[in-house]
Each structure stands twice: as C-alpha cells, then as structure tokens.
Write a protein that holds these residues in place. Structure first.
Motif, PDB file in Angstrom:
ATOM      1  N   CYS A   1       0.843  -1.173  -0.037  1.00 22.00           N
ATOM      2  CA  CYS A   1       0.085  -0.060  -0.001  1.00 22.00           C
ATOM      3  C   CYS A   1       0.866   1.237  -0.225  1.00 22.00           C
TER       4      CYS A   1
ATOM      5  N   MET B   1      -4.684   5.327   3.569  1.00 16.73           N
ATOM      6  CA  MET B   1      -4.124   4.218   2.920  1.00 16.73           C
ATOM      7  C   MET B   1      -4.518   4.176   1.557  1.00 16.73           C
TER       8      MET B   1
ATOM      9  N   ARG C   1      -4.581   0.814  -1.442  1.00  9.14           N
ATOM     10  CA  ARG C   1      -4.180  -0.444  -1.400  1.00  9.14           C
ATOM     11  C   ARG C   1      -3.886  -1.289  -2.586  1.00  9.14           C
TER      12      ARG C   1
ATOM     13  N   VAL D   1      -2.999   1.308   9.893  1.00  9.32           N
ATOM     14  CA  VAL D   1      -2.729   1.463   8.236  1.00  9.32           C
ATOM     15  C   VAL D   1      -1.461   0.865   7.833  1.00  9.32           C
TER      16      VAL D   1
ATOM     17  N   TYR E   1      -9.711   5.460   5.066  1.00 11.26           N
ATOM     18  CA  TYR E   1      -9.288   6.515   5.932  1.00 11.26           C
ATOM     19  C   TYR E   1     -10.046   6.368   7.384  1.00 11.26           C
TER      20      TYR E   1
ATOM     21  N   GLN F   1      -8.158  -1.452   4.686  1.00 13.05           N
ATOM     22  CA  GLN F   1      -7.696  -0.794   5.836  1.00 13.05           C
ATOM     23  C   GLN F   1      -8.410   0.638   5.919  1.00 13.05           C
ATOM     24  N   PRO F   2      -8.266   1.180   7.068  1.00 11.05           N
ATOM     25  CA  PRO F   2      -7.531   0.783   8.372  1.00 11.05           C
ATOM     26  C   PRO F   2      -8.572  -0.485   8.886  1.00 11.05           C
TER      27      PRO F   2
ATOM     28  N   ILE G   1       0.754   4.680   2.789  1.00 12.46           N
ATOM     29  CA  ILE G   1      -0.052   5.271   3.759  1.00 12.46           C
ATOM     30  C   ILE G   1       0.528   6.774   4.152  1.00 12.46           C
TER      31      ILE G   1
END
Length: 616
Positions: A2, A43, A45, A68, A33, A56-57, A4
């Motif tokens: 990813c 993030m 991905r 993240v 987020y 994520q998160p 971040i």
C-alpha cells in the motif's frame, strides 16, 4: 502492499484526500481512512492477501487501536495462530490484522515478532499516541515532517509535500551527500522539512511530542569460523529456502526477476521447487545488444533448466531518453542509482502483481567493486605500518592495479569507499563554483560515513565493517529505494528473501574470510547456489539489471548529454564550475568510462532541479 499517510492536526479531509490521490499508483485497488479529533490516517491498497477482506484501516476488538500498513507480514499465519491462543478474535484473513492484535498483546515490542517488510502507522486512541514503524532493513520507505506541533507522514516524499505546512526549501547538506553517494542518504531528504525514518526505527507521537527510537540493531559480531564452512552452507540453504517459501504466500499471481546471476537464479531455483505451477520469470535485454550485457543469455539458461514461463523486455536508449524525466519525477528527489527496474516492472505488471528478487545478497555476502578492495587495502596498510615490502602484499583482484590500491591505502575506509561512488571530497572542490562551495562544502560525506562505520561492532573484521556501512547506507538508500519506488510506480510488489531477518543476521555473523576467499566473491553463498545453478552461472561476471549507460550516453544520447550539461541550463542554479564540467564531459566522450557515474550524477541533478523549479 500500500501507500500510507496522515497527520496530527486539524487540517480538513481535503488534505488527506490529496495525499491519497497523489500516491494512487501505490494502491489502485482500494483506499480507506480514519479521522478522529486531531488524528487523520489513510491508505491506498494494492490487494495481495485477503483480496476482499483486507480493507484498511483495521482496528482491534474494541476499536481503540487503528492501523494502516504498507508491506507484507510473511509469518502472519503463524502469528495469527499464536494470538488466537491468547484470546484475540480475528475478523479477516489479512496479514494487516495480525499487526493490530500483536500491538495489543505485546505493546511497542511487537515488531520483533514480525517477519516481513513494513511501514506501519498505529493510532492508539486509549493512550493518545500515534506510532510509526519502519522495518529492520528499510525495504519499505516512510517519510515524515514535524511542523507547527504536528507530525505529517507518508510513503512517498510527494505525499508529505501535499500538507500545506510542509515547504520545499532545499537541504544543501543532503545534496552535498548526493554528489558523493549518487543518492540522498536517510535520515535526509532533498527537502529540509522532510526526513526519512531510518530502518529499524520508530516514531512515538505523544502529547505533541515526537520521539524517534531505534527498535532494531543488526549485530556484526562473528559467531562462526572458517572451519564451519560446510555447516554454514547447510544452514544458509535451510533458512533461505524457508524465507522463499514464506514469500510465496499470495492471493495474486507471482513471479521473479531473473538476471541470470547467482542470486536471482538461486531464488528461481528454490521457487520452482515450492511453486505448484511454472514460475513466471522476467529479464531485461537491450535492443542494441552491447557485447558486455549478457544477462538475457544467462537468464535463458536458468529458465530452461527450471522450465519457467520466461519473458524478456527489450529496452533501447530511446526508452531511457524519452522517459527519464518521468522516472526522476517518480523518485521524488535526485537519484543516480539503478533505474532499469522501472521499465521491467511495468512490463511484468501485465503478468504478475508480486515478484521475488535477489536484492540484498550483494550487501550481505560481498560482491561490489569496493568489497574487492578491502583485503588488499588492509594488507597494504598493515605492510606500511610494519615497514615490510609492498611486493609481498596479496593484491587479490587488483594484482595488475597495485598503484591504485597503494594510493587508496592512504585513506580511511569511509574515505576510500567514495572512490566507488561519484565525487570524492577533494573532487567536489573542483566541481563546485564559488557559490556552490558555499552551499555544499561545509558538509562532509566522509564524516557522515565515518560515524556509521565506527558504530559497527568492534569485533567485526574489515570486510564486515564495510558491509555494515553498506547495509546502513547503500542498501536502503539506493537498492531498496529504487526497488520500492519504481516497482510501486507500476503497482507491483517486490519481495526480497535475502532480507528475511534470519538470513541477514546469519550472514552478518559469518567472517569476511568466508565471503571473499581465493579471489571468489560471495564465496559461501556460491557454495549454496551450486546446489541450484550450473557452473556457467557460478563463474559469470557480475552484471545485474544495470543499464549500459556508458555506451548509450556516448552514442544515442550524446546530444542530450551535451544539452543538459550546457552552460545555458546549468546556469539556472550556478552550482558548478562550468570549465570543470565541460572538461569532464569531453573526457567521457573520449572514452573514459570511469567518468560515467560522475556524468550521470550531474545529468540527474539537472533534470530534477528543473522539475523542482517548475513545481515551485
């Protein structure tokens, strides 16, 4: 895999959205987020593990910890089992979720249980802190800025620059190091406001205070002797095999870079034993077929031996010339190291999302040009101290270049190391104009390297001390930097089995006399590789995916070189002594290949600087 980012202030969501958008190439499959009071994390991905459930998160059971993460935790299955026995409840099958539960269970020591590559951001709401963590050897990057009682972070420099409090003032100390090292070494970046978190370090942001802590230290303490050779061959082989086994965990297609050298060939050989289907392998070839570039030939030998599904990307100087500005932009700062992986990774991404590489082996087991100098230079220095004849010295690889070795012996290791970089300290004096000297000469790259070299374990031999210097500079500032930035520019993940911490720690406990022995580079690793690769590969000269820049710059790209380094273009900053640059370029075109690094370093700086002015 990813990208971040985040910050600890009350900037609106538009800033976070801008940060995520500018690194969308790192994560085209998903984004997410978390925003809470004065904490924002996000993030993008690239889905590799648990394609549907790995969003994520990710939080813990009571939503007090949010994570993240960029990278992969390769032992996530074993770690999950361990955590489940302790009562943790998992909601997904992703490797990311093991991080949040491991943090809950083990606190700020949880990273020692991870076998992986990672840049992690953890918001611990209960304790009111944000924690940023970078992996042991710097496989994954993490940049940050501390501004106005706020912490800003991101996977790329351009991401951090999206925050309005971060400015673009240049760091001339960082640039001074660039002219020697051909890269900007962490913790510096080209911008004063932005730092690169060092490998094996973490940041704890608590009550508007930023504390940088080292959580991992690689030891070079010797634990083996030369008589352990056969035992070591078996041990390295066993751990390397397990490292590769773990790095085949993927829910998407995987393959391997294959240069036809012993490192990538060994990786492919072991992969072929574990993979249920033919491994996809990828090599770089050149349209003008320079006589000294034989990677493709040797790669085909390995591909045929293991029945791989083999592909080649054929590159020309025109590809380099046309796309060089775009590659420099992806790298975010001046970088004159290897960049060929940009083209190869883009080609590979049509077929695979994950690729294993042999990177790290040269730094751990000794293969670079300056590694070959360690024993001869040390021997000359000892002879000079003892007053013995220099004719009795074993010059090893440099028996026909004795004066070169004797000349370098007057310098300390951290000084003569720069002879294999771009500009040594005394050469910078000639390179810079008077204005340039005022900006760059107050800083010493040799002293920067000295501090790192002298921090090595005292018991380590001379070769392992040089390797320690490389592991703490060259490896993460050049090899892993281009590895990440140029593969992720094409949404592809690279995994490095030689940088499994078990392999690295074993390698660093082996005496240097088993790494270069009998004029053989990577001596002990070649013994392992002999189990997987034919003699023809074991005995070939080292190349790797390095562009034939010396040929291309003098021939197809000659006009570009002259234009980029012309007085009209260099005059926009006035850093350089134009007479020195002109003489340098003339000697290069006359055939002095030793000047290739210098010319390339200046070309990259100039193109980057022009982009910087346009952005500013």
């Amino acid at each position: 895999m990813c990208g971040i980012c985040g910050y600890t202030d009350r900037e609106g969501f538009d800033v976070l959205k801008k940060m995520l958008t500018c690194m969308g190439h790192r994560g085209p499959n998903d984004s997410g987020y978390f925003v809470d009071d004065n904490i924002s994390i996000g993030m993008v991905r690239l889905s590799i593990i648990d394609l549907l459930g790995g969003h994520q998160p990710i939080s813990n059971e009571d939503n007090s910890v949010h994570v993240v993460f960029n990278g992969e935790i390769f032992n996530y299955i074993e770690l999950r089992e361990e955590l489940e026995t302790k009562g943790h409840i998992f909601r997904t099958s992703s490797d990311t979720e093991t991080i949040v539960h491991a943090y809950d269970e083990y606190g700020l020591s949880f990273m020692h249980r991870l076998n992986g590559m990672f840049a992690i951001a953890i918001f611990d709401k209960q304790n009111g802190r944000l924690v940023l963590i970078r992996d042991r050897y710097g496989v994954k990057p993490l940049f940050y800025a501390v501004k106005d009682n706020s912490l800003v972070f991101g996977s790329e420099i351009k991401t951090v620059l999206c925050h309005p409090s971060v400015n673009r003032e240049l760091d001339y100390e960082a640039l001074s190091h660039y002219f020697s090292l051909r890269n900007i070494p962490a913790p510096f970046t080209v911008y004063k406001d932005i730092r690169s978190l060092l490998p094996g370090h973490m940041i704890v942001w608590d009550k508007n205070r930023c504390k940088v802590v080292q959580w991992y230290q690689l030891s070079m303490t010797p634990r083996w002797v030369e008589n352990d050779e056969q035992l070591l061959v078996d041990h390295i082989d066993k751990i390397l095999r397990d490292s590769i086994r773990l790095r085949l965990r993927s829910d998407v297609n995987y393959g391997a870079y294959l240069s036809g050298g012993i490192d990538s060939s060994t990786v492919v050989g072991i992969m072929s034993e574990y993979s249920p289907k033919p491994v996809k392998t990828f090599s770089l070839a050149f349209a003008d077929s320079p006589a000294h570039k034989l990677d493709a030939y040797y790669a085909r030998i390995i591909a045929e031996k293991y029945g791989t599904e083999h592909y080649e990307y054929i590159m020309s100087y025109d590809d380099l010339q046309q796309e060089l500005p775009a590659v420099i932009a992806h790298l975010d700062q001046p970088f004159a190291g290897v960049i060929s992986s940009f083209w190869l990774s883009r080609f590979m991404q049509q077929y695979v999302t994950v690729a294993l590489s042999g990177d790290g082996a040269d730094d751990l087991f000794a293969s670079y040009g300056h590694h070959r100098l360690v024993w001869p230079v040390s021997a000359v220095q000892e002879a000079l101290r003892n007053g013995t004849s220099l004719d009795t010295v074993d010059y090893g690889f440099f028996n026909d270049r004795r004066e070169f070795v004797i000349n370098l012996a007057q310098y300390e290791p951290w000084e003569w190391r720069l002879a294999y970089a771009a500009f040594m300290e005394h050469e910078k004096i000639s390179l810079f104009s008077e204005a340039g000297k005022k900006l760059f000469m107050p800083f010493s790259t040799a002293n920067f390297l000295k501090d790192i070299y002298l921090s090595c374990t005292a018991e380590a031999d001379e070769l392992n001390k040089m390797l320690y210097l490389d592991i703490n500079t060259l490896l993460h500032n050049e090899i892993l930097y281009f590895n990440d930035m140029l593969s992720m520019a094409n949404s592809m993940e690279v995994r490095t089995p030689f940088l499994d911490f078990r392999v690295a720690e074993l390698a660093c406990s082996i005496p240097g006399t088993l790494k270069i022995k009998d004029n053989t580079l990577k001596y002990i690793l070649r013994k392992v590789a002999a189990r997987y690769v034919p003699r023809e590969i074991l005995e070939r000269p080292k190349e790797g995916f390095v562009l034939p820049k010396n040929t291309w710059l003098r021939e197809g790209m000659a006009e570009m070189v002259k234009d980029v380094l012309s007085v009209s273009r260099l005059g926009i900053h006035g850093f350089f002594n134009q007479g020195y640059v002109d003489a340098l370029v003339s000697k290069f075109f006359e055939g002095d290949e030793a000047l290739t690094f210098k010319v390339w370093t200046l070309i990259i700086l100039q193109i980057w600087y022009e982009q910087y002015l346009n952005m500013s």
